[in-house]
Design a protein around this motif. Sequence first.
Motif, PDB file in Angstrom:
ATOM      1  N   LYS A  31       0.843  -1.191   0.000  1.00 62.32           N
ATOM      2  CA  LYS A  31       0.000   0.000   0.000  1.00 62.32           C
ATOM      3  C   LYS A  31       0.882   1.247   0.000  1.00 62.32           C
ATOM      4  CE  LYS A  31      -4.097  -1.954   1.936  1.00 62.32           C
ATOM      5  NZ  LYS A  31      -5.244  -1.727   2.752  1.00 62.32           N
ATOM      6  N   THR A  32       0.342   2.322  -0.585  1.00 67.93           N
ATOM      7  CA  THR A  32       1.065   3.583  -0.685  1.00 67.93           C
ATOM      8  C   THR A  32       0.324   4.674   0.064  1.00 67.93           C
ATOM      9  OG1 THR A  32       1.942   2.967  -2.847  1.00 67.93           O
ATOM     10  CG2 THR A  32       1.987   5.303  -2.293  1.00 67.93           C
ATOM     11  N   ALA A  33       1.066   5.408   0.896  1.00 68.18           N
ATOM     12  CA  ALA A  33       0.524   6.551   1.624  1.00 68.18           C
ATOM     13  C   ALA A  33       1.168   7.823   1.089  1.00 68.18           C
ATOM     14  CB  ALA A  33       0.805   6.415   3.115  1.00 68.18           C
ATOM     15  N   ASP A  54       2.720  10.077 -13.234  1.00 70.84           N
ATOM     16  CA  ASP A  54       3.780   9.524 -14.083  1.00 70.84           C
ATOM     17  C   ASP A  54       4.389   8.268 -13.474  1.00 70.84           C
ATOM     18  OD1 ASP A  54       3.383  11.560 -15.899  1.00 70.84           O
ATOM     19  OD2 ASP A  54       5.162  12.705 -15.298  1.00 70.84           O
ATOM     20  N   ALA A  55       4.475   8.223 -12.150  1.00 72.56           N
ATOM     21  CA  ALA A  55       5.032   7.056 -11.461  1.00 72.56           C
ATOM     22  C   ALA A  55       4.009   5.925 -11.357  1.00 72.56           C
ATOM     23  CB  ALA A  55       5.530   7.450 -10.074  1.00 72.56           C
ATOM     24  N   LYS A  56       2.774   6.199 -11.789  1.00 74.65           N
ATOM     25  CA  LYS A  56       1.684   5.211 -11.756  1.00 74.65           C
ATOM     26  C   LYS A  56       1.472   4.639 -10.349  1.00 74.65           C
ATOM     27  CE  LYS A  56       2.215   3.875 -16.622  1.00 74.65           C
ATOM     28  NZ  LYS A  56       1.936   5.159 -17.095  1.00 74.65           N
ATOM     29  N   LEU A  57       1.510   5.526  -9.371  1.00 78.61           N
ATOM     30  CA  LEU A  57       1.293   5.113  -7.990  1.00 78.61           C
ATOM     31  C   LEU A  57      -0.156   5.359  -7.598  1.00 78.61           C
ATOM     32  CD1 LEU A  57       4.507   6.551  -6.327  1.00 78.61           C
ATOM     33  CD2 LEU A  57       4.003   4.156  -6.813  1.00 78.61           C
ATOM     34  N   GLN A  58      -0.785   4.362  -7.031  1.00 80.92           N
ATOM     35  CA  GLN A  58      -2.133   4.514  -6.493  1.00 80.92           C
ATOM     36  C   GLN A  58      -2.005   4.869  -5.024  1.00 80.92           C
ATOM     37  OE1 GLN A  58      -4.936   1.334  -7.159  1.00 80.92           O
ATOM     38  NE2 GLN A  58      -5.926   1.748  -5.204  1.00 80.92           N
TER      39      GLN A  58
END
Length: 92
Positions: free
Chosen positions: A2-4, A71-75
């Motif tokens: 997961k990304t915060a 651009d980094a395609k981070l959700q």
Amino acid sequence: MKTAFVTGASSGFGRAICRTLIAKGYRVLGGARRLDKLQALETELGVNFIPLALDVTDPVSLGTAMEQIADAKLQIDLLVNNAGLALGVDKA
């Protein structure tokens, strides 16, 4: 993983929140005006901390940051809106 996304990540509560989230297994995008402090935090926390130059009071800075995230395609799974100027905390 997961990304915060944590705003105001370079010091105080934001820095502590980044440390906690990394320890809990998150990838953390840390946004703040002080890129030097973010880079020091990146050295401390490792590859799961991604520094992001960001001034939430500046629309151009906000737009650039959003473009970099796209651009980094981070959700983003978790957003911590911590940035602020701490106004109104003068000694009584």
